[in-house]
Design a protein around this motif. Structure first.
Motif, PDB file in Angstrom:
ATOM      1  N   GLU A 199     -10.711 -49.514  23.660  1.00 21.68           N
ATOM      2  CA  GLU A 199     -10.803 -50.285  25.014  1.00 21.68           C
ATOM      3  C   GLU A 199     -10.669 -52.095  25.325  1.00 21.68           C
ATOM      4  O   GLU A 199     -10.447 -53.027  25.565  1.00 21.68           O
ATOM      5  CB  GLU A 199     -12.773 -50.328  25.180  1.00 21.68           C
ATOM      6  N   LEU A 200     -10.118 -52.444  23.449  1.00 28.46           N
ATOM      7  CA  LEU A 200     -10.398 -53.672  23.021  1.00 28.46           C
ATOM      8  C   LEU A 200      -8.356 -53.925  22.834  1.00 28.46           C
ATOM      9  O   LEU A 200      -8.114 -55.050  23.083  1.00 28.46           O
ATOM     10  CB  LEU A 200     -10.234 -54.604  21.551  1.00 28.46           C
ATOM     11  N   PHE A 201      -7.620 -52.757  23.168  1.00 31.55           N
ATOM     12  CA  PHE A 201      -6.091 -52.860  23.942  1.00 31.55           C
ATOM     13  C   PHE A 201      -6.065 -52.790  25.027  1.00 31.55           C
ATOM     14  O   PHE A 201      -6.349 -52.025  26.203  1.00 31.55           O
ATOM     15  CB  PHE A 201      -5.391 -51.648  22.475  1.00 31.55           C
ATOM     16  N   HIS A 202      -4.460 -53.315  25.131  1.00 33.07           N
ATOM     17  CA  HIS A 202      -3.502 -53.068  26.663  1.00 33.07           C
ATOM     18  C   HIS A 202      -3.843 -51.717  26.946  1.00 33.07           C
ATOM     19  O   HIS A 202      -3.850 -50.493  25.699  1.00 33.07           O
ATOM     20  CB  HIS A 202      -2.526 -54.003  26.103  1.00 33.07           C
ATOM     21  N   PRO A 203      -3.632 -51.606  28.125  1.00 36.57           N
ATOM     22  CA  PRO A 203      -3.708 -49.891  28.456  1.00 36.57           C
ATOM     23  C   PRO A 203      -2.465 -49.289  27.868  1.00 36.57           C
ATOM     24  O   PRO A 203      -2.250 -48.506  27.668  1.00 36.57           O
ATOM     25  CB  PRO A 203      -3.858 -49.915  30.127  1.00 36.57           C
ATOM     26  N   ALA A 204      -1.520 -50.082  27.269  1.00 39.29           N
ATOM     27  CA  ALA A 204       0.260 -49.540  27.016  1.00 39.29           C
ATOM     28  C   ALA A 204      -0.335 -50.084  25.541  1.00 39.29           C
ATOM     29  O   ALA A 204       1.386 -50.398  25.585  1.00 39.29           O
ATOM     30  CB  ALA A 204       0.781 -50.033  28.349  1.00 39.29           C
ATOM     31  N   GLY A 205      -1.282 -50.503  25.211  1.00 41.64           N
ATOM     32  CA  GLY A 205      -1.067 -51.112  23.528  1.00 41.64           C
ATOM     33  C   GLY A 205      -0.374 -50.437  22.304  1.00 41.64           C
ATOM     34  O   GLY A 205      -0.205 -49.065  22.935  1.00 41.64           O
ATOM     35  N   HIS A 206      -0.235 -51.121  21.522  1.00 41.06           N
ATOM     36  CA  HIS A 206       0.588 -49.638  20.525  1.00 41.06           C
ATOM     37  C   HIS A 206       0.373 -50.355  19.658  1.00 41.06           C
ATOM     38  O   HIS A 206      -0.733 -50.999  19.179  1.00 41.06           O
ATOM     39  CB  HIS A 206       2.172 -50.862  20.091  1.00 41.06           C
ATOM     40  N   LEU A 207      -0.239 -49.270  18.687  1.00 38.10           N
ATOM     41  CA  LEU A 207      -0.387 -49.339  17.564  1.00 38.10           C
ATOM     42  C   LEU A 207       0.341 -48.441  16.206  1.00 38.10           C
ATOM     43  O   LEU A 207       0.627 -47.773  16.410  1.00 38.10           O
ATOM     44  CB  LEU A 207      -2.214 -48.469  17.226  1.00 38.10           C
ATOM     45  N   VAL A 208       0.377 -49.295  15.063  1.00 41.98           N
ATOM     46  CA  VAL A 208       1.554 -48.543  13.855  1.00 41.98           C
ATOM     47  C   VAL A 208       0.570 -48.691  12.666  1.00 41.98           C
ATOM     48  O   VAL A 208       0.224 -49.240  12.248  1.00 41.98           O
ATOM     49  CB  VAL A 208       2.991 -49.298  14.036  1.00 41.98           C
ATOM     50  N   LEU A 275      -2.658 -58.494  14.411  1.00 39.33           N
ATOM     51  CA  LEU A 275      -2.787 -58.113  15.692  1.00 39.33           C
ATOM     52  C   LEU A 275      -1.625 -59.199  17.019  1.00 39.33           C
ATOM     53  O   LEU A 275      -1.342 -60.675  16.731  1.00 39.33           O
ATOM     54  CB  LEU A 275      -3.788 -58.665  15.780  1.00 39.33           C
ATOM     55  N   LEU A 276      -0.997 -59.220  18.307  1.00 44.34           N
ATOM     56  CA  LEU A 276      -0.506 -59.899  19.111  1.00 44.34           C
ATOM     57  C   LEU A 276      -1.264 -59.115  20.043  1.00 44.34           C
ATOM     58  O   LEU A 276      -1.385 -58.131  20.152  1.00 44.34           O
ATOM     59  CB  LEU A 276       1.229 -58.641  19.445  1.00 44.34           C
ATOM     60  N   LEU A 277      -2.191 -60.594  20.958  1.00 42.98           N
ATOM     61  CA  LEU A 277      -3.131 -60.370  21.431  1.00 42.98           C
ATOM     62  C   LEU A 277      -1.851 -60.812  22.905  1.00 42.98           C
ATOM     63  O   LEU A 277      -1.317 -62.002  23.409  1.00 42.98           O
ATOM     64  CB  LEU A 277      -4.135 -61.455  21.277  1.00 42.98           C
ATOM     65  N   ALA A 278      -2.437 -60.289  24.760  1.00 45.15           N
ATOM     66  CA  ALA A 278      -1.812 -60.701  25.669  1.00 45.15           C
ATOM     67  C   ALA A 278      -3.292 -62.205  26.002  1.00 45.15           C
ATOM     68  O   ALA A 278      -3.849 -62.450  25.479  1.00 45.15           O
ATOM     69  CB  ALA A 278      -2.949 -59.190  26.586  1.00 45.15           C
ATOM     70  N   ALA A 279      -2.553 -62.684  27.264  1.00 44.27           N
ATOM     71  CA  ALA A 279      -3.228 -63.055  27.737  1.00 44.27           C
ATOM     72  C   ALA A 279      -4.566 -63.262  27.764  1.00 44.27           C
ATOM     73  O   ALA A 279      -5.366 -64.310  28.255  1.00 44.27           O
ATOM     74  CB  ALA A 279      -3.057 -63.691  29.240  1.00 44.27           C
ATOM     75  N   ASP A 280      -5.263 -62.327  28.531  1.00 40.94           N
ATOM     76  CA  ASP A 280      -6.551 -61.901  28.692  1.00 40.94           C
ATOM     77  C   ASP A 280      -7.353 -61.299  27.342  1.00 40.94           C
ATOM     78  O   ASP A 280      -8.622 -61.443  26.979  1.00 40.94           O
ATOM     79  CB  ASP A 280      -6.547 -60.467  29.092  1.00 40.94           C
ATOM     80  N   GLY A 281      -6.889 -61.664  26.273  1.00 39.18           N
ATOM     81  CA  GLY A 281      -7.374 -60.770  24.918  1.00 39.18           C
ATOM     82  C   GLY A 281      -7.281 -60.130  24.385  1.00 39.18           C
ATOM     83  O   GLY A 281      -7.471 -59.610  23.803  1.00 39.18           O
ATOM     84  N   LEU A 282      -6.059 -59.064  24.948  1.00 38.28           N
ATOM     85  CA  LEU A 282      -6.634 -57.649  24.588  1.00 38.28           C
ATOM     86  C   LEU A 282      -5.241 -58.086  23.681  1.00 38.28           C
ATOM     87  O   LEU A 282      -4.035 -57.878  24.099  1.00 38.28           O
ATOM     88  CB  LEU A 282      -6.174 -56.600  25.835  1.00 38.28           C
ATOM     89  N   ILE A 283      -5.463 -56.212  23.113  1.00 30.51           N
ATOM     90  CA  ILE A 283      -4.747 -56.156  21.477  1.00 30.51           C
ATOM     91  C   ILE A 283      -3.189 -55.217  22.352  1.00 30.51           C
ATOM     92  O   ILE A 283      -3.190 -54.628  23.221  1.00 30.51           O
ATOM     93  CB  ILE A 283      -4.886 -55.306  20.692  1.00 30.51           C
ATOM     94  N   VAL A 284      -2.006 -56.030  22.732  1.00 32.76           N
ATOM     95  CA  VAL A 284      -0.791 -55.621  22.665  1.00 32.76           C
ATOM     96  C   VAL A 284       0.028 -54.903  21.727  1.00 32.76           C
ATOM     97  O   VAL A 284       0.568 -53.861  22.174  1.00 32.76           O
ATOM     98  CB  VAL A 284       0.392 -55.960  23.674  1.00 32.76           C
ATOM     99  N   SER A 285      -0.073 -55.743  20.193  1.00 33.01           N
ATOM    100  CA  SER A 285       0.583 -54.357  18.948  1.00 33.01           C
ATOM    101  C   SER A 285      -0.670 -54.703  17.914  1.00 33.01           C
ATOM    102  O   SER A 285      -1.220 -55.429  18.016  1.00 33.01           O
ATOM    103  CB  SER A 285       1.434 -55.476  18.784  1.00 33.01           C
TER     104      SER A 285
END
Length: 332
Positions: A199-208, A275-285
């Motif tokens: 839930e810390l990730f954006h719904p379309a977030g990436h993890l490598v 970690l790359l964060l979105a404007a709402d603080g969710l992790i996008v990458s």
């Protein structure tokens, strides 16, 4: 016999046979002992020579240290042992299916054993030492080659034009906010809380999982990654040493993790998380930067490193004196 008899004919005969038929017969019960005796001859020979089954499975690979020697006779013996074990398990499983068809699932066999236990018996490896060596060799290779995980599929996807970028990051994130995200990220890992972590990730977030490897995209796939990690380690105790800003919405967290592998040994993982964060603080990458091969060396210090195949070699392309050539030599 059952192909030529209906159940009304067979059941009275089954009662007369009792434990003299199928997997309960004297000959069937002797099969596992014969397989184990054949395995002991091999493991005793390797032990006298100071070698292991994992080294034998790895075979002789030019350019590796140590160079592992396995004679054709030894390699043939291992193949025969695996085939014999497989055939015995196939017999036991086919017997289970036969009993299921004749007695039904909620019944017991002639000696009172539940039908379901027959499937459990068929699933048990007959040579525990070989089963453990196959396990260790596979897991060690997974970690040794972690930097190449999914690369073949990823390259094909990119050639086909499928290479989705992560969602847009925020323009300028507060450092305090990033510290909170990082703390929650590793706290969820320590608590083994997959739902909280995803839930810390954006719904379309990436993890490598390793830089350059095929990403896990979206929360369902992120859950697969985390569940796999938690299956590997029964305890995880992370410690974040530093968090530094690397861009307007990107941060690098340097960490170490004390972990207990499910096979028992304690290991230490060290690396960093980008970690790359979105404007709402969710992790996008999120990109993990760590040396998985060092973990493999801690868990299986005797496992030889296999060369990684070059994906191009599977497209009919060869690189002179490269990894693909060494791999072809190993396979040959």
């Amino acid at each position: 016999m059952l192909d030529l008899m209906d159940l009304a004919d067979y059941h009275p005969l089954r009662v007369l046979l009792r434990d003299g038929s199928g997997a309960q017969s004297l000959a069937a019960r002797a099969l596992p002992r014969s397989v184990r005796a054949a395995a002991t001859a091999l493991t005793s020979s390797l032990e006298r020579d100071g070698r292991t089954l994992v080294e034998l499975l790895a075979r002789a690979v030019p350019g590796t240290v140590p160079v592992v020697a396995g004679t054709p006779a030894e390699l043939g013996y291992v193949r025969s042992l695996r085939l014999l074990s497989k055939r015995c398990q196939e017999f036991l499983f086919q017997h289970y299916l036969l009993v299921l068809e004749v007695l039904g699932a909620d019944n017991t066999g002639s000696l009172g054993y539940a039908v379901a236990t027959m499937a459990h018996r068929a699933a048990q490896p007959l040579v525990p030492e070989l089963n453990r060596a196959l396990h260790d060799f596979a897991k060690a290779t997974d970690l040794q080659h972690a930097t190449r995980a999914g690369v073949m599929i990823l390259e094909n996807e990119r050639r086909a034009g499928w290479d989705p970028a992560p969602p847009e990051p925020g323009e300028q994130m507060q450092t305090e906010w990033a510290d909170e995200v990082v703390a929650s990220y590793f706290a969820a890992l320590a608590d083994r809380d997959t739902e909280r972590w995803t839930e810390l990730f954006h719904p379309a977030g990436h993890l490598v999982g390793q830089s350059g490897t095929r990403p896990f995209i979206g929360r369902p796939r992120l859950k697969v990654f985390m569940d796999s990690m938690l299956c590997q380690f029964t305890a995880l105790q992370p410690e974040v040493t530093t968090v530094v800003r690397t861009g307007p919405a990107s941060f690098r967290a340097v960490w170490s993790i004390s972990a207990v592998h499910y096979t028992g040994p304690e290991v230490t993982l060290r690396g960093a998380e980008e970690l790359l964060l979105a404007a709402d603080g969710l992790i996008v990458s999120a990109i993990s930067d760590w040396n998985a091969a060092q973990v493999a060396a801690q868990l299986w210090p005797g496992a030889p490193a296999m060369p990684s195949p070059n994906p191009a070699s599977f497209d009919g392309q060869r690189q002179s004196n490269g990894p693909a050539e060494r791999w072809d030599a190993a396979v040959a």
